[in-house]
Structure formats: structure tokens, C-alpha cells
Design a protein around this motif. Structure first.
Motif, mmCIF file in Angstrom:
data_model
loop_
_atom_site.group_PDB
_atom_site.id
_atom_site.type_symbol
_atom_site.label_atom_id
_atom_site.label_comp_id
_atom_site.label_asym_id
_atom_site.label_seq_id
_atom_site.Cartn_x
_atom_site.Cartn_y
_atom_site.Cartn_z
ATOM 1 N N ASN A 47 0.698 -1.263 -0.042
ATOM 2 C CA ASN A 47 0.018 0.135 -0.128
ATOM 3 C C ASN A 47 0.826 1.179 -0.009
ATOM 4 O O ASN A 47 0.240 2.393 -0.226
ATOM 5 N N ASN A 52 -1.011 0.978 -4.896
ATOM 6 C CA ASN A 52 -1.112 0.051 -3.914
ATOM 7 C C ASN A 52 -0.872 -1.366 -4.330
ATOM 8 O O ASN A 52 -1.438 -2.287 -4.193
ATOM 9 N N CYS A 153 2.314 11.406 2.238
ATOM 10 C CA CYS A 153 1.447 10.079 2.006
ATOM 11 C C CYS A 153 1.689 8.665 2.509
ATOM 12 O O CYS A 153 1.056 7.922 2.972
ATOM 13 N N ARG A 157 -0.280 6.526 5.461
ATOM 14 C CA ARG A 157 -0.769 5.093 5.252
ATOM 15 C C ARG A 157 0.200 4.195 5.928
ATOM 16 O O ARG A 157 -0.651 3.192 6.404
ATOM 17 N N GLY A 161 -2.282 2.078 8.722
ATOM 18 C CA GLY A 161 -2.025 0.610 8.406
ATOM 19 C C GLY A 161 -2.312 -0.338 9.442
ATOM 20 O O GLY A 161 -2.279 0.116 10.667
ATOM 21 N N GLU A 185 -6.530 10.739 0.727
ATOM 22 C CA GLU A 185 -6.555 9.791 -0.048
ATOM 23 C C GLU A 185 -6.605 10.074 -1.379
ATOM 24 O O GLU A 185 -5.777 9.376 -2.063
ATOM 25 N N CYS A 188 -2.782 11.310 -2.508
ATOM 26 C CA CYS A 188 -2.087 10.412 -2.365
ATOM 27 C C CYS A 188 -2.209 9.356 -3.505
ATOM 28 O O CYS A 188 -1.323 8.449 -3.838
#
Length: 429
Positions: A47, A52, A153, A157, A161, A185, A188
Motif C-alpha cells: 500500500n 497500492n 502520503c 498510510r 496501516g 486519500e 495520495c
């Protein structure tokens, strides 16, 4: 409980996490600290790329010696595609194992540049006090690799996570206390975007980004990655059964040649337990261009290596031109580690021109003996024609330690046999 010194000098206490087994490393079973476990989670998290679909492990897979795991790619251009399809860098992935042993980039008393990470040494270690940590920050934001548009970013994440050990567990309860914008989101997931943060939150994000890199480096420095568990290592120390390994006669001959007639030890020193098999310097070995490199070939593309980094860093021309075409001397540990499949191809050299240990060793032995191929031959074509293409960079080619070694075919084979004893995970007793 284990006390671990973080890069930068701060002492932090970490509780030992669960016993883990590294994929592809036979019998590797080690305890990771919380920081190392966090770094491992980040290392394997796909990710942390714009689409991703790519992690650090995508190009540095443990089952293949912590380098590129795709036999078809290795057989050709050897350069891996980034998160955004159709985008490629220009060098093969170096191994991530033992990368933490490289010192902060410096110039020694003889004028040799030493240390840093990446093939050209540009991850100097000067930012975070650790070359591996500096290197870890590069791919996340490289548009040809994981391609995230903003370091924030990566932080966002990681903070959101689902890891066995969270970022806050290691770096403090407020480590992710950042007010993220509602469109984070979306920002990113698109190139050229910047996450809109206040000055205070940007400072927190920047600190977290540095700590992410330090956690990755901590994992790369763990016994799971720097295992020192090859057959070579077990000739010095006993296994859990109380036995030591013994090199075969061919492997013993190869080791003697490695340290003697073959002159391999001059750049890959190996004379004791836990040898690094690199001196962390830079060399132009006269390796030909890889004609299948997606970056192209001369005159459109020529890899300047260390010289290019020094030029961009503002060194004088007389300094960077003396290093033009030189690349980092890699460790030979895990040089032959691959799946249990004789057909799997690994690539060698900064551009992956060579596809076999036999090929690159024959090049070291005969580069200055055989005629120059009349074109851009692949390794297989050159071996069949009994010639070698011209060097990618003709300046600064090392003619003192390779090119005309005078090794017989049997001696070449013996050195290859020795190199195959350097794969971690040895358990044949």
C-alpha cells in the motif's frame, strides 16, 4: 526486554516481538524487536505505493537474496517496473541484505570514496546518520518506483496501516497525531499532488517520515536480513547440532583462488567469520551496456554511476570525472541465493548484463584477452562468439585487478562453487 541503540544515539527500550520466519530463507528463525517488526511490516507493505501494488520487497525479495525475484525480467533488461505501469529505472535492484553495514559516505586518505547506498552511493547517510535509512526514503517518492507524490502520503498510510506493531507503539502515542485533510486519500492517489498540512503537522509528518526510514533500516539490520547463516559462516561456528560445515575440495580450491590468483578479495575481502565480502568502495569493471535496458543504450543513455552523483552534488569536474562509470562494490553474500529451481535466472552487475556467475567470472578472467564484439551482444551471444562488448563507460576501467587473471576453466568453476557457499539459510548437515 532488549535495549537497542537507535541511529542518532537515542536509547529506547523495545519488547521482543513474536518469533518470525523469513520467507525463502531456510531455517531462519529469529526474534525481532518491536522496531524491527514495524520496519518489516513497512518493508512488505504494497500500500506504500501510488497504485497500492509495490513494496520494498517487490524488488528486494528474501527468497532471491533480497533482490529482484522475476526470472524473466532478470533474463532481459533486469530493471523492474514501478508502481505506475510502463515506468522503469535504469539499474537492477541491489541486494537489501547487509546494506546496513555500509558506512556513511566519505573519502578516505587514499582519495577513495567509500560507503553510502544505491549503486552510485547517493544515499550518503548524512541526513539520518545511516546510509540504509537514507536509502529507504528514496523509492517511496521516486516516480519510477513507488511514486507516492508526497512524503506525508507514506506517513498517512503507515499511521493507518494494520501492523502487528503499530507506528505509535514504537515512536510514541502522539507519533501519528496529525490532522489529515479530508482529501488526503485522493491527494495520495494522484501524481503531482501535495497533502495540505499546517506547518506544525508538516513538521510532525517530516519527523515521522524519518522515523519510518529508521525502522526500515532497523529491520534490514536485524538477524533476519543480515543472517550470517551461509555454509561459509558455519565453517567458523557450530550449528544447533554442535557441528561445523566443511567446504568440499572444489569449494576449498575456490576459496584459495578467491583470496589469491583470482584477486577477488581485493574488493570483496573475506578472511574471517562474518566477513562482509565488500569493501564498500566503487569500481568501473568495464561491464558492457545491457542492450535490453529499458533506459536505453548509448549514445542516448550511459550510466555515469558515482561520477554522476558527484557531479549533481556539486563536486569539481576533476573529482567527478575520476569516478565516472564507477559503481558500488556489492556484497557477495547471497549472490547465488534463489528458489530451488535450476532454471531461475539471477542478474549480475549494476545493469544486470550478466545472467550467470559463470558468465561474470569468465568476464573478470578474460575481459582484456578476448576480442571486442562487433556490436551490442548479450552475455549469451558474447560467450558463444568468444568475445566481449566494449565497456559501457570507457573511462576509469579497473585493469589492475581483473581482465586477464589467467584462470583455467577448472579454476573458474571452483570460484563459482565457493561463491555458492555464501547463501544464507544453509542447513545441510
Amino acid at each position: 526486554m532488549k535495549t537497542k541503540t537507535l541511529f542518532g544515539g537515542a536509547l529506547v527500550l523495545f519488547f521482543i516481538a513474536a518469533i518470525v520466519i523469513t520467507p525463502g530463507i531456510i531455517g531462519a528463525q529469529v526474534a525481532l524487536t518491536d522496531n524491527e517488526q514495524l520496519g518489516k511490516s513497512i518493508f512488505f507493505d504494497t500500500n506504500l505505493s501510488i497504485d497500492n501494488n509495490q513494496s520494498c520487497a517487490t524488488c528486494h525479495d528474501p527468497g532471491w537474496g533480497w533482490t529482484g525475484p522475476d526470472s524473466d525480467i532478470n533474463a532481459g533488461g533486469s530493471v523492474y517496473e514501478g508502481s505506475i505501469l510502463g515506468r522503469f529505472g535504469d539499474r537492477k535492484p541491489p541486494t537489501a541484505a547487509y546494506a546496513t553495514l555500509s558506512p556513511i559516505f566519505y573519502q578516505d586518505k587514499k582519495g577513495l570514496f567509500v560507503g553510502g547506498n544505491f549503486w552510485d552511493g547517493r544515499a550518503t547517510g548524512e541526513k539520518l546518520g545511516n546510509a540504509a535509512a537514507d536509502q529507504a526514503q528514496g523509492p517511496f517518492l521516486n516516480p519510477k518506483e513507488q511514486a507516492l507524490p508526497d512524503s506525508a502520503c507514506v506517513v498517512y498510510r503507515v499511521c493507518t496501516g494494520s501492523y502487528p506493531v503499530s507506528f505509535e507503539d514504537v515512536w510514541g502515542a502522539d507519533a501519528c497525531d496529525i490532522e489529515w485533510p479530508l482529501d488526503v486519500e485522493a491527494a495520495c492517489a494522484a501524481e503531482g499532488m501535495t497533502v495540505d498540512l499546517s506547518d506544525m503537522d508538516r513538521a510532525k509528518s517530516d519527523m515521522a517520515y524519518d522515523n519510518i526510514a529508521l525502522s526500515i533500516a532497523a529491520y534490514e539490520d536485524s538477524p533476519e536480513v543480515n543472517a550470517f547463516s551461509s555454509k561459509y559462516d558455519f565453517t567458523y561456528k557450530k550449528s544447533i547440532t554442535g557441528e561445523k560445515a566443511k567446504l568440499s575440495k572444489e569449494e576449498q580450491l575456490g576459496y584459495s583462488l578467491f583470496r589469491g590468483k583470482g584477486m577477488c578479495h581485493r574488493c570483496h575481502p573475506a578472511n574471517d567469520q562474518d566477513a562482509f565480502f565488500t569493501d564498500f568502495t566503487f569500481d568501473n569493471l568495464g561491464i558492457p551496456q545491457n542492450p535490453e535496458n529499458p533506459a536505453g543504450v548509448a549514445p542516448y543513455f550511459v550510466d555515469p554511476g558515482l561520477g554522476g552523483f558527484l557531479k549533481n552534488a556539486g563536486y569539481y569536474e576533476e573529482v567527478y570525472m575520476a569516478e565516472w562509470g564507477k559503481h558500488k562494490v556489492p556484497t557477495l553474500r547471497n549472490v547465488d541465493l534463489r528458489p530451488d529451481d535450476d532454471g531461475f535466472i539471477k542478474a549480475y552487475g549494476h545493469n544486470g548484463y550478466f545472467k550467470s556467475l559463470e558468465g561474470i567470472l569468465h568476464f573478470y578472467n578474460t575481459r582484456d584477452v578476448l576480442p571486442t564484439c562487433p556490436g551490442a551482444y548479450t552475455e549469451a551471444e558474447a560467450l558463444a562468439a568468444n568475445c566481449w562488448p566494449a565497456p559501457e563507460v570507457t573511462e576509469n576501467v579497473n585493469t589492475d585487478e581483473l581482465g586477464n587473471l589467467g584462470l583455467t576453466p577448472e579454476e573458474e568453476a571452483a570460484i563459482v562453487a565457493f561463491l555458492k557457499t555464501l547463501s544464507d539459510g544453509y542447513d545441510e548437515w
